[in-house]
Design an enzyme around this catalytic site. Sequence first.
Site, PDB file in Angstrom:
ATOM      1  CD  GLN A   1     -18.196 -16.260  24.170  1.00  0.00           C
ATOM      2  OE1 GLN A   1     -17.408 -15.902  25.016  1.00  0.00           O
ATOM      3  NE2 GLN A   1     -17.887 -17.719  23.740  1.00  0.00           N
TER       4      GLN A   1
ATOM      5  CE  LYS B   1     -15.581 -16.399  28.358  1.00  0.00           C
ATOM      6  NZ  LYS B   1     -15.752 -16.062  27.218  1.00  0.00           N
TER       7      LYS B   1
ATOM      8  CG  ASP C   1     -10.596 -13.393  24.171  1.00  0.00           C
ATOM      9  OD1 ASP C   1     -10.435 -14.491  24.786  1.00  0.00           O
ATOM     10  OD2 ASP C   1     -11.544 -13.033  23.603  1.00  0.00           O
TER      11      ASP C   1
END
Length: 299
Positions: A98, A54, A121
Amino acid sequence: MTAKIIDGKEFAANVRAQVATHVVRLKEEHGITPGLAVILVGEDPASEVYVRNKGKQTVEVGMHSVEHKLDADTTEEALLALIDQLNTDPAIHGILCQLPLPKHLNEELVINSIVPEKDVDGFHISNVGMLSTGQKSMVPCTPLGCLMMLRDHHGSLSGLNAVVVGRSNIVGKPMANLLLRDSCTVTIAHSRTKNIEELCRGADIVVAAVGRPEMITGDWIGKGATVIDVGINRIPHPEKEGKHKLVGDVHFASASQVAGAITPVPGGVGPMTIACLLANTVTACCRINGLAEPEGLTA
Ligand code: GUN
């Protein structure tokens, strides 16, 4: 019939190129550099690889990338304090924590402490609610990537029968909502669904997101259907002892003989997730700054 292979690697490269163009425009016209902060708690090897990728891709498209690596025994208080700080940091437009988090941390509480407009997200309860009521929201990356590939392949999805196999908050449920918003007739199937094979056979679109290696075989697929395989499962290699291989939730060899189009594993949905995270960060940056959002990169 042999299915068209939907190349997620190529598609993702195209999304990243579009993101990079918007990043240049934001810098040149508005003096703004979109910024993404990723938080990793603990040392899960798979998460570390994912977070590293990422960060690398964020920089490659010209964005500002920040990584916060916290010890596995970080307290909830410390994690929430960091999120608070990022929530108000004007250089940061996207925040991703995460998952999974270590057991002692309350995942729902942590996710819901990210301000919804920076929740790239799309996991915040407000974004989930807005998606399911058809309002503008941040959309989870993997389903967004699947939707982009489906729209590209079909043009309009209106009236198509779609079966989503899997009911997770990260993929299954948001995927079903997105397909419904594009006027598909949507069925969510899962491990307790009785006539799952028959349901899949009647579908124009099957999205597989169950996490069961090669569960969906060719005889579950209707002739000419589009198959999107979200699964990434590491299984012992059938021919090479001691080695592993990655397979999806779909049995590719048999399904690709029947389907009209199919995503492979690896190289299908996988590369789209990070590309869509970058797209979401640009979208968040535009919305936060009251600017027109990039076309084609949102749901
Ligand atoms: N862990 C595995 N996939 C994801 C994702 O898309 N977002 C977050 N935050 N964690 C993940």
